[in-house]
Design a protein around this motif. Structure first.
Motif, PDB file in Angstrom:
ATOM      1  N   ALA A  22     -70.722  27.653 -20.777  1.00 51.18           N
ATOM      2  CA  ALA A  22     -70.914  26.207 -20.733  1.00 51.18           C
ATOM      3  C   ALA A  22     -70.623  25.580 -22.093  1.00 51.18           C
ATOM      4  O   ALA A  22     -71.158  26.023 -23.109  1.00 51.18           O
ATOM      5  N   PRO A  23     -69.762  24.569 -22.142  1.00 46.28           N
ATOM      6  CA  PRO A  23     -69.389  23.961 -23.420  1.00 46.28           C
ATOM      7  C   PRO A  23     -70.467  23.030 -23.959  1.00 46.28           C
ATOM      8  O   PRO A  23     -70.918  22.124 -23.268  1.00 46.28           O
ATOM      9  N   GLU A  24     -70.910  23.276 -25.180  1.00 53.53           N
ATOM     10  CA  GLU A  24     -71.897  22.404 -25.802  1.00 53.53           C
ATOM     11  C   GLU A  24     -71.225  21.158 -26.339  1.00 53.53           C
ATOM     12  O   GLU A  24     -70.192  21.240 -26.995  1.00 53.53           O
ATOM     13  N   GLY A  25     -71.821  20.009 -26.053  1.00 57.89           N
ATOM     14  CA  GLY A  25     -71.292  18.763 -26.594  1.00 57.89           C
ATOM     15  C   GLY A  25     -70.170  18.144 -25.783  1.00 57.89           C
ATOM     16  O   GLY A  25     -69.707  17.051 -26.093  1.00 57.89           O
ATOM     17  N   VAL A  26     -69.707  18.848 -24.743  1.00 58.13           N
ATOM     18  CA  VAL A  26     -68.656  18.308 -23.870  1.00 58.13           C
ATOM     19  C   VAL A  26     -69.239  18.219 -22.467  1.00 58.13           C
ATOM     20  O   VAL A  26     -69.542  19.229 -21.856  1.00 58.13           O
ATOM     21  N   ARG A  27     -69.386  17.000 -21.976  1.00 55.47           N
ATOM     22  CA  ARG A  27     -70.067  16.823 -20.697  1.00 55.47           C
ATOM     23  C   ARG A  27     -69.121  16.681 -19.517  1.00 55.47           C
ATOM     24  O   ARG A  27     -69.419  17.139 -18.413  1.00 55.47           O
ATOM     25  N   VAL A  28     -67.971  16.051 -19.729  1.00 57.15           N
ATOM     26  CA  VAL A  28     -67.107  15.710 -18.590  1.00 57.15           C
ATOM     27  C   VAL A  28     -65.647  15.770 -18.999  1.00 57.15           C
ATOM     28  O   VAL A  28     -65.296  15.434 -20.133  1.00 57.15           O
ATOM     29  N   TRP A  29     -64.803  16.231 -18.078  1.00 60.80           N
ATOM     30  CA  TRP A  29     -63.352  16.103 -18.236  1.00 60.80           C
ATOM     31  C   TRP A  29     -62.781  15.780 -16.863  1.00 60.80           C
ATOM     32  O   TRP A  29     -63.277  16.229 -15.840  1.00 60.80           O
ATOM     33  N   TYR A  30     -61.755  14.962 -16.830  1.00 64.50           N
ATOM     34  CA  TYR A  30     -61.234  14.503 -15.546  1.00 64.50           C
ATOM     35  C   TYR A  30     -59.815  13.983 -15.732  1.00 64.50           C
ATOM     36  O   TYR A  30     -59.398  13.638 -16.847  1.00 64.50           O
ATOM     37  N   ALA A  31     -59.079  13.930 -14.625  1.00 63.78           N
ATOM     38  CA  ALA A  31     -57.723  13.388 -14.644  1.00 63.78           C
ATOM     39  C   ALA A  31     -57.799  11.884 -14.423  1.00 63.78           C
ATOM     40  O   ALA A  31     -58.370  11.425 -13.435  1.00 63.78           O
ATOM     41  N   ARG A  89     -53.913   6.264 -16.210  1.00 60.36           N
ATOM     42  CA  ARG A  89     -53.433   6.408 -17.592  1.00 60.36           C
ATOM     43  C   ARG A  89     -52.566   7.648 -17.784  1.00 60.36           C
ATOM     44  O   ARG A  89     -52.127   7.936 -18.894  1.00 60.36           O
ATOM     45  N   ASN A  90     -52.366   8.408 -16.695  1.00 64.93           N
ATOM     46  CA  ASN A  90     -51.526   9.612 -16.752  1.00 64.93           C
ATOM     47  C   ASN A  90     -52.011  10.569 -17.829  1.00 64.93           C
ATOM     48  O   ASN A  90     -51.249  11.042 -18.669  1.00 64.93           O
ATOM     49  N   ALA A  91     -53.315  10.840 -17.809  1.00 59.05           N
ATOM     50  CA  ALA A  91     -53.900  11.674 -18.861  1.00 59.05           C
ATOM     51  C   ALA A  91     -55.090  12.456 -18.323  1.00 59.05           C
ATOM     52  O   ALA A  91     -55.706  12.080 -17.324  1.00 59.05           O
ATOM     53  N   VAL A  92     -55.385  13.569 -19.014  1.00 59.59           N
ATOM     54  CA  VAL A  92     -56.641  14.280 -18.791  1.00 59.59           C
ATOM     55  C   VAL A  92     -57.583  13.832 -19.895  1.00 59.59           C
ATOM     56  O   VAL A  92     -57.267  13.958 -21.085  1.00 59.59           O
ATOM     57  N   VAL A  93     -58.728  13.289 -19.511  1.00 60.61           N
ATOM     58  CA  VAL A  93     -59.691  12.766 -20.472  1.00 60.61           C
ATOM     59  C   VAL A  93     -60.830  13.755 -20.640  1.00 60.61           C
ATOM     60  O   VAL A  93     -61.376  14.260 -19.651  1.00 60.61           O
ATOM     61  N   VAL A  94     -61.182  14.041 -21.879  1.00 64.74           N
ATOM     62  CA  VAL A  94     -62.322  14.898 -22.200  1.00 64.74           C
ATOM     63  C   VAL A  94     -63.345  14.044 -22.928  1.00 64.74           C
ATOM     64  O   VAL A  94     -63.067  13.514 -24.004  1.00 64.74           O
ATOM     65  N   GLU A  95     -64.524  13.887 -22.315  1.00 63.39           N
ATOM     66  CA  GLU A  95     -65.589  13.118 -22.960  1.00 63.39           C
ATOM     67  C   GLU A  95     -66.448  14.079 -23.772  1.00 63.39           C
ATOM     68  O   GLU A  95     -66.978  15.052 -23.242  1.00 63.39           O
TER      69      GLU A  95
END
Length: 293
Positions: free
Chosen positions: A246-255, A259-265
């Motif tokens: 489980a990644p610490e500090g990274v909660r969500v990623w989505y297409a 915006r034609n992008a993968v976003v990593v929150e």
């Protein structure tokens, strides 16, 4: 301190009757939706053929993680195969962006809007969200029920005439997108509606030569660098890495298809790059968005 996102998940179910017959299986979720084990997702799976559609209400949900989104997509496919549909109700901008970025999910602002969509538009939004469509035109209602138009006006901030126009525009757009998705093939890169009455349809493609085809169909053409398959490849790599640790500090990623992008929150750049390194994903393949949530 325990935040609302960390509270144990819970779910309440009810059956909402539609004017003129039919019903919705409504599941009201509480607590962060982190994975497929959330009680609300298990409740969604219990929707049977006696209901026109299942609606997952996220009004009390502060967080939907990437595994939660993937679980929703799985249930949407499952319900479609069983002859039903899944709509997700949320008016939270961040949650809506995460969910509508996946081209399988149909997202509406409220349960009332979901009822309006099912009863008066024959799920025309599904044509834009990637759900399978039968050959031919999307079914259109001969007359929208006044009560449902009133609900749309209230929940979406529209006049009655604007609500009618929006439904008509969405029905037309569903047919257009369905035809263009087949015609564009692998170069199809998503579609979205904009404007209060959904008057503008934008269709993206990775092939400059297809611009004229899109324009001739009545849509606004947008040429982008990445097709849906590329975005999905990055998402799956991140999912695999997160499943191992489980990644610490990274909660969500989505297409984010628009915006034609993968976003990593992420809380920090360092946390995001640690996940990217484990996933074998380059920093230039994602867009970082900083958040404390």
């Amino acid at each position: 301190m325990v935040t609302t996102a960390d509270r144990p998940g819970a779910a309440r179910t009810e059956v909402v009757r539609l004017p003129g017959g039919g019903s919705l299986w409504v599941v009201r979720a509480e607590g962060g939706v982190r994975d497929a084990e959330h009680p609300a997702l298990r409740a969604v799976a219990r929707s049977g053929p006696e209901h026109d559609a299942a609606v997952l209400d996220l009004a009390l949900v502060p967080l939907v993680t990437a595994p939660g989104v993937r679980a929703l997509v799985h249930h949407a496919h499952d319900l479609t195969e069983r002859g039903s549909s899944l709509l997700v109700a949320t008016d939270d901008p961040r949650t809506r962006d995460r969910l509508t970025a996946d081209t399988t999910l149909t997202v509406v602002p409220t349960v009332a809007a979901a009822a309006a969509t099912v009863a008066t538009a024959g799920l025309v939004l599904a044509g834009l969200s990637g759900s399978a469509q039968a050959e031919g035109e999307t079914a259109r209602p001969s007359a929208a029920a006044p009560g449902l138009l009133k609900a749309m006006s209230r929940d979406l901030g529209l006049t009655t005439e604007q609500a009618k126009t929006r439904l008509a525009n969405e029905a037309d757009a569903a047919d257009t997108v369905d035809a263009l998705r087949r015609a564009l093939g692998d170069s199809y890169a998503g579609a979205h509606l904009s404007g209060k009455t959904s008057a503008r349809l934008t269709v993206a493609t990775t092939d400059e030569r297809e611009r004229a085809r899109i324009t001739e169909a009545g849509a606004t053409a947008r040429v982008v660098g990445r097709d849906l398959g590329d975005l999905d490849r990055v998402l799956k790599a991140l999912d695999r890495a997160a499943a191992k640790s489980a990644p610490e500090g990274v909660r969500v990623w989505y297409a984010d298809v628009e915006r034609n992008a993968v976003v990593v929150e992420t809380a920090t750049n360092a946390a995001a790059h640690k996940l990217l390194g484990r996933a074998g994903v380059g920093g230039d393949e994602v867009t970082l968005r900083h958040t404390d949530a």
